[in-house]
Design a protein around this motif. Structure first.
Motif, short mmCIF file in Angstrom:
data_model
loop_
_atom_site.label_atom_id
_atom_site.label_comp_id
_atom_site.label_asym_id
_atom_site.label_seq_id
_atom_site.Cartn_x
_atom_site.Cartn_y
_atom_site.Cartn_z
N THR A 45 51.16 46.14 33.97
CA THR A 45 51.64 44.81 33.59
C THR A 45 50.74 43.77 34.20
OG1 THR A 45 53.90 45.67 33.56
CG2 THR A 45 53.65 43.29 33.61
N LEU A 46 50.41 42.75 33.42
CA LEU A 46 49.58 41.65 33.89
C LEU A 46 50.40 40.36 33.89
CD1 LEU A 46 46.36 42.40 31.82
CD2 LEU A 46 46.74 42.86 34.25
N LYS A 47 50.20 39.53 34.90
CA LYS A 47 50.87 38.22 34.92
C LYS A 47 50.22 37.26 33.95
CE LYS A 47 52.68 38.56 39.55
NZ LYS A 47 52.84 37.94 40.86
N ASP A 48 48.90 37.40 33.76
CA ASP A 48 48.17 36.51 32.87
C ASP A 48 47.48 37.35 31.80
OD1 ASP A 48 46.49 34.72 31.58
OD2 ASP A 48 45.77 33.79 33.44
N PRO A 49 47.83 37.18 30.53
CA PRO A 49 47.20 37.95 29.46
C PRO A 49 45.69 37.81 29.41
CG PRO A 49 49.13 36.79 28.63
CD PRO A 49 48.88 36.29 30.03
N ALA A 50 45.16 36.72 29.93
CA ALA A 50 43.71 36.52 29.95
C ALA A 50 43.01 37.56 30.82
CB ALA A 50 43.37 35.12 30.44
N ASP A 51 43.74 38.20 31.72
CA ASP A 51 43.16 39.21 32.59
C ASP A 51 42.87 40.53 31.86
OD1 ASP A 51 43.26 37.45 34.73
OD2 ASP A 51 45.18 38.21 35.47
N LEU A 52 43.38 40.67 30.64
CA LEU A 52 43.16 41.91 29.89
C LEU A 52 41.68 42.17 29.65
CD1 LEU A 52 44.52 44.32 28.54
CD2 LEU A 52 44.54 42.99 26.42
N ALA A 53 40.89 41.12 29.44
CA ALA A 53 39.45 41.31 29.22
C ALA A 53 38.79 41.95 30.44
CB ALA A 53 38.79 39.98 28.90
#
Length: 68
Positions: A45-53
């Protein structure tokens, strides 16, 4: 290593997906195949979807093992 079929090798496509709840999963697919397989241990799980990259880049770096 995948959850569904174990070890996969050869030409693969890597894809990272994230849901609205921040849950992500990284999947692989044999080149030109229809089926996708979840990479073992590559979900969370990520708090910020931008971290997916960044997650995708790290997983790609770990899994990319060219011959030679």
């Amino acid at each position: 290593m995948t959850d569904e079929v174990g070890v996969v090798t050869g030409e693969l496509t890597l894809q990272s997906e994230i849901g609205a709840d921040g849950a992500f999963v990284v999947k692989v697919q044999y080149k030109d195949a229809d089926e996708w397989y979840s990479v073992t241990g590559a979900k969370g799980t990520l708090k910020d979807p931008a971290d997916l990259a960044a997650v995708h880049a790290v997983v790609a770096g770990i899994l990319n093992r060219p011959e030679g």
